[in-house]
Structures are given as structure tokens and as C-alpha cells.
Write a protein that holds these residues in place. Structure first.
Motif, PDB file in Angstrom:
ATOM      1  N   LEU A   2      -5.930 -11.212   0.804  1.00 29.67           N
ATOM      2  CA  LEU A   2      -6.600 -11.606   2.040  1.00 29.67           C
ATOM      3  C   LEU A   2      -6.972 -10.411   2.897  1.00 29.67           C
ATOM      4  CD1 LEU A   2      -4.555 -14.794   2.981  1.00 29.67           C
ATOM      5  CD2 LEU A   2      -6.874 -14.667   2.032  1.00 29.67           C
ATOM      6  N   GLY A   3      -6.923  -9.203   2.299  1.00 32.98           N
ATOM      7  CA  GLY A   3      -7.371  -8.010   2.990  1.00 32.98           C
ATOM      8  C   GLY A   3      -6.363  -7.394   3.934  1.00 32.98           C
ATOM      9  N   ARG A   4      -5.132  -7.912   3.960  1.00 33.71           N
ATOM     10  CA  ARG A   4      -4.113  -7.332   4.836  1.00 33.71           C
ATOM     11  C   ARG A   4      -3.623  -6.020   4.237  1.00 33.71           C
ATOM     12  NH1 ARG A   4      -1.509 -13.186   5.278  1.00 33.71           N
ATOM     13  NH2 ARG A   4      -1.564 -12.807   3.052  1.00 33.71           N
ATOM     14  N   PRO A   5      -3.508  -4.975   5.081  1.00 32.28           N
ATOM     15  CA  PRO A   5      -3.017  -3.697   4.561  1.00 32.28           C
ATOM     16  C   PRO A   5      -1.554  -3.790   4.137  1.00 32.28           C
ATOM     17  CG  PRO A   5      -3.619  -3.518   6.894  1.00 32.28           C
ATOM     18  CD  PRO A   5      -3.879  -4.917   6.485  1.00 32.28           C
ATOM     19  N   LEU A   6      -1.265  -3.124   3.044  1.00 30.05           N
ATOM     20  CA  LEU A   6       0.093  -3.026   2.513  1.00 30.05           C
ATOM     21  C   LEU A   6       0.569  -1.587   2.681  1.00 30.05           C
ATOM     22  CD1 LEU A   6      -0.589  -4.968  -0.819  1.00 30.05           C
ATOM     23  CD2 LEU A   6       0.617  -5.848   1.203  1.00 30.05           C
ATOM     24  N   PRO A   7       1.859  -1.331   2.575  1.00 28.20           N
ATOM     25  CA  PRO A   7       2.334   0.054   2.677  1.00 28.20           C
ATOM     26  C   PRO A   7       1.733   0.935   1.574  1.00 28.20           C
ATOM     27  CG  PRO A   7       4.169  -1.491   2.842  1.00 28.20           C
ATOM     28  CD  PRO A   7       2.955  -2.288   2.428  1.00 28.20           C
ATOM     29  N   TYR A   8       1.521   2.213   1.890  1.00 28.59           N
ATOM     30  CA  TYR A   8       1.046   3.150   0.871  1.00 28.59           C
ATOM     31  C   TYR A   8       1.970   3.094  -0.339  1.00 28.59           C
ATOM     32  CZ  TYR A   8      -2.235   5.223   4.142  1.00 28.59           C
ATOM     33  OH  TYR A   8      -3.276   5.418   5.017  1.00 28.59           O
ATOM     34  N   GLY A   9       1.392   3.128  -1.525  1.00 33.22           N
ATOM     35  CA  GLY A   9       2.165   3.094  -2.752  1.00 33.22           C
ATOM     36  C   GLY A   9       2.442   1.695  -3.270  1.00 33.22           C
ATOM     37  N   SER A  10       2.156   0.676  -2.487  1.00 30.96           N
ATOM     38  CA  SER A  10       2.357  -0.714  -2.930  1.00 30.96           C
ATOM     39  C   SER A  10       1.217  -1.116  -3.853  1.00 30.96           C
ATOM     40  CB  SER A  10       2.355  -1.673  -1.739  1.00 30.96           C
ATOM     41  OG  SER A  10       3.405  -1.392  -0.866  1.00 30.96           O
ATOM     42  N   PRO A  11       1.508  -2.021  -4.790  1.00 26.45           N
ATOM     43  CA  PRO A  11       0.396  -2.533  -5.585  1.00 26.45           C
ATOM     44  C   PRO A  11      -0.448  -3.471  -4.720  1.00 26.45           C
ATOM     45  CG  PRO A  11       2.425  -3.648  -6.182  1.00 26.45           C
ATOM     46  CD  PRO A  11       2.787  -2.587  -5.189  1.00 26.45           C
ATOM     47  N   GLY A  12      -1.721  -3.369  -4.830  1.00 28.79           N
ATOM     48  CA  GLY A  12      -2.630  -4.243  -4.091  1.00 28.79           C
ATOM     49  C   GLY A  12      -3.690  -4.761  -5.033  1.00 28.79           C
ATOM     50  N   VAL A  13      -4.643  -5.472  -4.493  1.00 29.14           N
ATOM     51  CA  VAL A  13      -5.754  -5.940  -5.309  1.00 29.14           C
ATOM     52  C   VAL A  13      -6.865  -4.895  -5.266  1.00 29.14           C
ATOM     53  CG1 VAL A  13      -5.210  -8.371  -4.910  1.00 29.14           C
ATOM     54  CG2 VAL A  13      -6.848  -7.230  -3.431  1.00 29.14           C
ATOM     55  N   ASP A  14      -7.726  -4.922  -6.265  1.00 28.02           N
ATOM     56  CA  ASP A  14      -8.842  -3.981  -6.289  1.00 28.02           C
ATOM     57  C   ASP A  14      -9.709  -4.190  -5.056  1.00 28.02           C
ATOM     58  OD1 ASP A  14      -8.045  -2.883  -8.688  1.00 28.02           O
ATOM     59  OD2 ASP A  14      -9.344  -4.187  -9.888  1.00 28.02           O
ATOM     60  N   ARG A  15     -10.091  -3.083  -4.436  1.00 27.37           N
ATOM     61  CA  ARG A  15     -10.972  -3.122  -3.265  1.00 27.37           C
ATOM     62  C   ARG A  15     -12.411  -3.199  -3.734  1.00 27.37           C
ATOM     63  NH1 ARG A  15      -8.472  -0.341   1.264  1.00 27.37           N
ATOM     64  NH2 ARG A  15     -10.337  -0.941   2.410  1.00 27.37           N
ATOM     65  N   GLN A  16     -13.264  -3.732  -2.880  1.00 24.16           N
ATOM     66  CA  GLN A  16     -14.702  -3.729  -3.145  1.00 24.16           C
ATOM     67  C   GLN A  16     -15.248  -2.378  -2.723  1.00 24.16           C
ATOM     68  OE1 GLN A  16     -16.401  -6.276  -4.744  1.00 24.16           O
ATOM     69  NE2 GLN A  16     -14.259  -6.742  -5.015  1.00 24.16           N
ATOM     70  N   PRO A  17     -16.029  -1.735  -3.572  1.00 31.12           N
ATOM     71  CA  PRO A  17     -16.629  -0.466  -3.143  1.00 31.12           C
ATOM     72  C   PRO A  17     -17.591  -0.732  -1.985  1.00 31.12           C
ATOM     73  CG  PRO A  17     -17.556  -1.184  -5.234  1.00 31.12           C
ATOM     74  CD  PRO A  17     -16.448  -2.139  -4.899  1.00 31.12           C
ATOM     75  N   GLU A  18     -17.664   0.201  -1.063  1.00 31.65           N
ATOM     76  CA  GLU A  18     -18.536   0.036   0.099  1.00 31.65           C
ATOM     77  C   GLU A  18     -19.906   0.617  -0.165  1.00 31.65           C
ATOM     78  OE1 GLU A  18     -16.839   1.076   3.920  1.00 31.65           O
ATOM     79  OE2 GLU A  18     -14.856   1.048   2.991  1.00 31.65           O
ATOM     80  N   GLY A  19     -20.920   0.014   0.450  1.00 29.57           N
ATOM     81  CA  GLY A  19     -22.271   0.546   0.392  1.00 29.57           C
ATOM     82  C   GLY A  19     -23.009   0.269  -0.906  1.00 29.57           C
ATOM     83  N   VAL A  20     -22.584  -0.729  -1.662  1.00 28.54           N
ATOM     84  CA  VAL A  20     -23.243  -1.051  -2.921  1.00 28.54           C
ATOM     85  C   VAL A  20     -24.495  -1.884  -2.631  1.00 28.54           C
ATOM     86  CG1 VAL A  20     -23.012  -2.260  -5.125  1.00 28.54           C
ATOM     87  CG2 VAL A  20     -21.073  -0.993  -4.178  1.00 28.54           C
ATOM     88  N   VAL A  21     -25.605  -1.476  -3.220  1.00 27.12           N
ATOM     89  CA  VAL A  21     -26.842  -2.228  -3.081  1.00 27.12           C
ATOM     90  C   VAL A  21     -26.945  -3.157  -4.278  1.00 27.12           C
ATOM     91  CG1 VAL A  21     -29.359  -2.083  -2.925  1.00 27.12           C
ATOM     92  CG2 VAL A  21     -27.933  -0.357  -1.797  1.00 27.12           C
ATOM     93  N   ARG A  22     -27.000  -4.455  -4.002  1.00 28.53           N
ATOM     94  CA  ARG A  22     -27.099  -5.478  -5.041  1.00 28.53           C
ATOM     95  C   ARG A  22     -28.343  -6.315  -4.784  1.00 28.53           C
ATOM     96  NH1 ARG A  22     -22.157  -5.434  -2.714  1.00 28.53           N
ATOM     97  NH2 ARG A  22     -20.346  -4.972  -3.979  1.00 28.53           N
ATOM     98  N   THR A  23     -28.807  -6.979  -5.813  1.00 22.14           N
ATOM     99  CA  THR A  23     -29.857  -7.970  -5.603  1.00 22.14           C
ATOM    100  C   THR A  23     -29.224  -9.167  -4.901  1.00 22.14           C
ATOM    101  OG1 THR A  23     -29.441  -9.177  -7.664  1.00 22.14           O
ATOM    102  CG2 THR A  23     -30.996  -7.277  -7.772  1.00 22.14           C
ATOM    103  N   PRO A  24     -30.015 -10.023  -4.275  1.00 28.18           N
ATOM    104  CA  PRO A  24     -29.432 -11.224  -3.677  1.00 28.18           C
ATOM    105  C   PRO A  24     -28.647 -12.061  -4.695  1.00 28.18           C
ATOM    106  CG  PRO A  24     -31.616 -10.901  -2.797  1.00 28.18           C
ATOM    107  CD  PRO A  24     -31.437  -9.888  -3.914  1.00 28.18           C
TER     108      PRO A  24
END
Length: 165
Positions: A26-48
């Protein structure tokens, strides 16, 4: 893009502030070193079509915060004529995020703001989007979380972005 953690803020290679902390679904920050989910890369240009498909996958997986990031890329990189539509969709995803985190007030507010943006949008919907059905979904969910502020199951509440064919 690599991100380093030092001192007060995480920075990318260009010196822009980037939070490198891992995040949960749900996008909540976890402590450094914790396993998290893959983040979405920022600034990606996609088709609609790519934007809608990727956002739907993330929503279906119960990751509306990450879907918001996909919509935000479209909002910031897409044609000016579509920016209000993508912004409204990003607001829906953030509203669902807040509702899933148990922030009923913020969730309802953002769901209604996104619904208003979708209702006001008059262009031809790209990629088979169904703005009116999404606005109705958002209004129903906003009313639900106002009546019952318990966290919702984001995956169980996922909207269908495209018109049924």
C-alpha cells in the motif's frame, strides 16, 4: 537509476530527492533493509493502453499506491488534453490507498475528487476507459468508507478501468 541513502535524504544520480526506503503493497515506507514490494519506476512514458493495462494489474494485485504512480506518469507525460483524466484516475488510486490504510476521511475525499474530475471530463476516453462507471464506483466506495471507516481490502474493491466489451 541508482539511489543512495546518506544523511538526511536519499538522492538519485542527478541529485534529485528520491525516497529509497522499501515500501509495502500500500506504499507505506518500511525500515531500510526490510523486504518490500517492487517499486514502479518514475517518469516512464507509456501508451494509454499500456498505462491502463499496468494500472489494472496493480489494482487487481491490491497495490493501488503503485497504480497511482503509473497514472501519475501518464498525467505528467501525456498530452495536455488528457492530463485532467489521468490526474483524476491517480486520485482514485490514492483514495483507494487511503481507504485500504484505514484513513476513511482522506480516502473518501480523494475518491470524490477523482470522481468529480472524471465526471467533468468530456473527451473521448483513451484505451477503452470508462470514466462514468469509474466515477460511480468511486462515489459508492467513498460512501461506504464514510459509513464504515474500517480499512477496505484494496484487491476486493478494485474497479474495472475499461468498458465491458
Amino acid at each position: 537509476m541508482s539511489t543512495s541513502h546518506s544523511g538526511d535524504r536519499d538522492r538519485d544520480d542527478a541529485g534529485r530527492a528520491r525516497n529509497a526506503r522499501p515500501r509495502d503493497g500500500l506504499g507505506r515506507p518500511l525500515p531500510y533493509g526490510s523486504p518490500g514490494v517492487d517499486r514502479q519506476p518514475e517518469g516512464v512514458v507509456r501508451t494509454p493502453a499500456q498505462t491502463v493495462a499496468q494500472a489494472q494489474e496493480l489494482l487487481d494485485a491490491g497495490r493501488p499506491f503503485h497504480a497511482h504512480e503509473v497514472f501519475e506518469d501518464a498525467w505528467k507525460s501525456g498530452p495536455a488534453a488528457e492530463r485532467d483524466l489521468w490526474r483524476a484516475l491517480a486520485q482514485l488510486a490514492v483514495g483507494l490507498t487511503h481507504a485500504a490504510r484505514g484513513n476513511a476521511r482522506g480516502g473518501a475525499r480523494l475518491l470524490r475528487r477523482g470522481a468529480d474530475g472524471l465526471t467533468a471530463w468530456t473527451g473521448e476516453p483513451p484505451a477503452g476507459l470508462d470514466p462514468q462507471a469509474l466515477a460511480a464506483w468511486a462515489g459508492r466506495l467513498a460512501s461506504r468508507v464514510e459509513r464504515n471507516p474500517a480499512p477496505v481490502d484494496a484487491a476486493a474493491c478494485t474497479p474495472r478501468l475499461r468498458k465491458a466489451s
